[in-house]
Design a protein around this motif. Structure first.
Motif, PDB file in Angstrom:
ATOM      1  N   LEU B 157       0.842  -1.200   0.000  1.00 46.44           N
ATOM      2  CA  LEU B 157       0.000   0.000   0.000  1.00 46.44           C
ATOM      3  C   LEU B 157       0.876   1.248   0.000  1.00 46.44           C
ATOM      4  N   ALA B 160       2.474   1.773  -3.320  1.00 50.01           N
ATOM      5  CA  ALA B 160       1.512   2.192  -4.344  1.00 50.01           C
ATOM      6  C   ALA B 160       0.974   3.588  -4.057  1.00 50.01           C
ATOM      7  N   GLY B 162      -0.760   4.401  -1.468  1.00 51.83           N
ATOM      8  CA  GLY B 162      -2.112   4.220  -0.969  1.00 51.83           C
ATOM      9  C   GLY B 162      -2.458   5.008   0.280  1.00 51.83           C
ATOM     10  N   PHE B 163      -1.422   5.523   0.947  1.00 47.48           N
ATOM     11  CA  PHE B 163      -1.688   6.307   2.159  1.00 47.48           C
ATOM     12  C   PHE B 163      -1.610   7.783   1.822  1.00 47.48           C
ATOM     13  N   GLN B 164      -2.707   8.442   1.977  1.00 48.86           N
ATOM     14  CA  GLN B 164      -2.775   9.840   1.539  1.00 48.86           C
ATOM     15  C   GLN B 164      -1.799  10.777   2.234  1.00 48.86           C
ATOM     16  N   ILE B 165      -1.940  10.873   3.556  1.00 48.24           N
ATOM     17  CA  ILE B 165      -1.093  11.835   4.272  1.00 48.24           C
ATOM     18  C   ILE B 165       0.254  11.197   4.573  1.00 48.24           C
ATOM     19  N   SER B 168       2.423  11.024   8.418  1.00 53.81           N
ATOM     20  CA  SER B 168       2.355  10.152   9.579  1.00 53.81           C
ATOM     21  C   SER B 168       2.508   8.667   9.258  1.00 53.81           C
ATOM     22  N   VAL B 169       3.011   8.346   8.091  1.00 48.36           N
ATOM     23  CA  VAL B 169       3.118   6.938   7.731  1.00 48.36           C
ATOM     24  C   VAL B 169       4.108   6.203   8.629  1.00 48.36           C
TER      25      VAL B 169
END
Lengths: 196, 196
Positions: B157, B160, B162-165, B168-169
């Motif tokens: 994810l 790709a 897939g995490f918008q913000i 903070s990942v």
DNA sequence: CCACTGAAGCTAACGCGATTAGCTAAAGGC
DNA sequence: GCCTTTAGCTAATCGCGTTAGCTTCAGTGG
């Protein structure tokens, strides 16, 4: 002699069915045309390119998956909603591996891409489901991402045949759901040390 | 005028580097040849087909990832091993997204495919790591699959987008690791209701 | 030191799948 | 019952993977 009466929607639907059978990377315009009883170039009267076709499949997949998840969660909450939603997603991917692959291969083409709202509907369902565990607001995003990661990961690994012993895969999935459920309930509200 | 001095290994290495730059599905023999200062057909002196090349990249990736995870776990146990191993895997995927994609796209070609032992080494590391949480033996396989699912899911994810913000990942990943750690420790030995 | 063999590159050419151009005829509106 | 629109068709182009066959450098044995 026009008789096939194709439309963009019918072509997309046929392509989606095809892709579930032969796999996303084996999609070809020729194969699709054959299925539709038409010559390859005729498809371009309904679809501008194979890339656009793949994108349409992706939107369809995301929409269908969103519906399935929403319906599964309907009327349930907490652990029940989690179990039902997760099973719905897994079932969708098992039944439509090609579509799911198409959805994963796609990127939004622009700000008004229908893929965006379709994805958001899925996320909204997960969010609604998570609201059943009263988590600390700051943790919701992390819980959401964790949830998405496990479900997506499990589904793709399963679809790729990544789990050797088929026999117990169902059992593993219910174990996984239960594992997540326990964790979410343990970390609820308190903002326990899960936020170390 | 032979001067490039290519070998199967050097071609594979260059292809792996290329794939990390341009993405797995943008790999082409022409692009690779250009990078190596050679004409396209010359590559076939070292590699039988693009499919075989992709497979070699996959084996390389699995081997490298296995090494990275093993090294990270070395000398640690329990929560520390989990955190280190998971971070090592995530880091590998972030630094080598193309290789990881190649590894996911590949299927063993036969019983003596080197991809198999390479994959097994990765699984063995995870198993070693899990042994630090004394789980009920019957649950180990489920825990393993859950672990693989989260890590694979998160990595793909993230790769790709897939995490918008983005911000903070990192935080989400440490939260995820901690979540898994808590769950594994809670379900340890007792065979608690996690096996409902 | 030199002829010899083999590998590594190269050019030319093929094949297949996506795509485009331009033609034809059916279908639906007036 | 014409006329425009348009789905489908055939023919042709293009890009890319791959194959065939030639050429030349590198190293080896005499």
């Amino acid at each position: 002699m026009p008789k096939a009466r194709l439309t963009p929607a019918s072509v997309t639907e046929a392509a989606a069915a095809l892709v579930d059978e032969v796999g996303f990377d084996n999609l070809s315009m020729g194969l699709l045309a054959e299925r539709l009883g038409v010559k390859t170039p005729s498809l371009y009267k309904h679809v501008t390119s194979q890339a656009e076709l793949a994108h349409r499949i992706a939107v369809l997949a995301m929409t269908e998956a969103g519906d399935a998840i929403r319906d599964a969660i309907q009327g349930r909450s907490g652990s029940d909603a989690l179990a039902a939603g997760a099973q719905a997603m897994r079932t969708y991917v098992r039944e439509h591996p090609g579509r799911y692959a198409a959805a994963n291969a796609t990127r939004p083409t622009g700000p008004d891409d229908p893929f965006i709202p379709a994805s958001e509907r899925v996320l909204a369902s997960w969010a609604a489901m998570l609201s059943g565990y009263d988590l600390d607001p700051g943790q919701e995003i992390h819980a959401m991402r964790t949830l998405r990661s496990v479900l997506h990961g499990f589904a793709t690994l399963e679809a790729a045949g990544g789990f050797q012993i088929d026999a117990s895969v169902d059992e593993s999935f219910t174990w996984l759901i239960n594992f997540i459920d326990q964790g979410l309930r343990a970390g609820a509200a308190s903002g326990s040390d899960a936020a170390r």
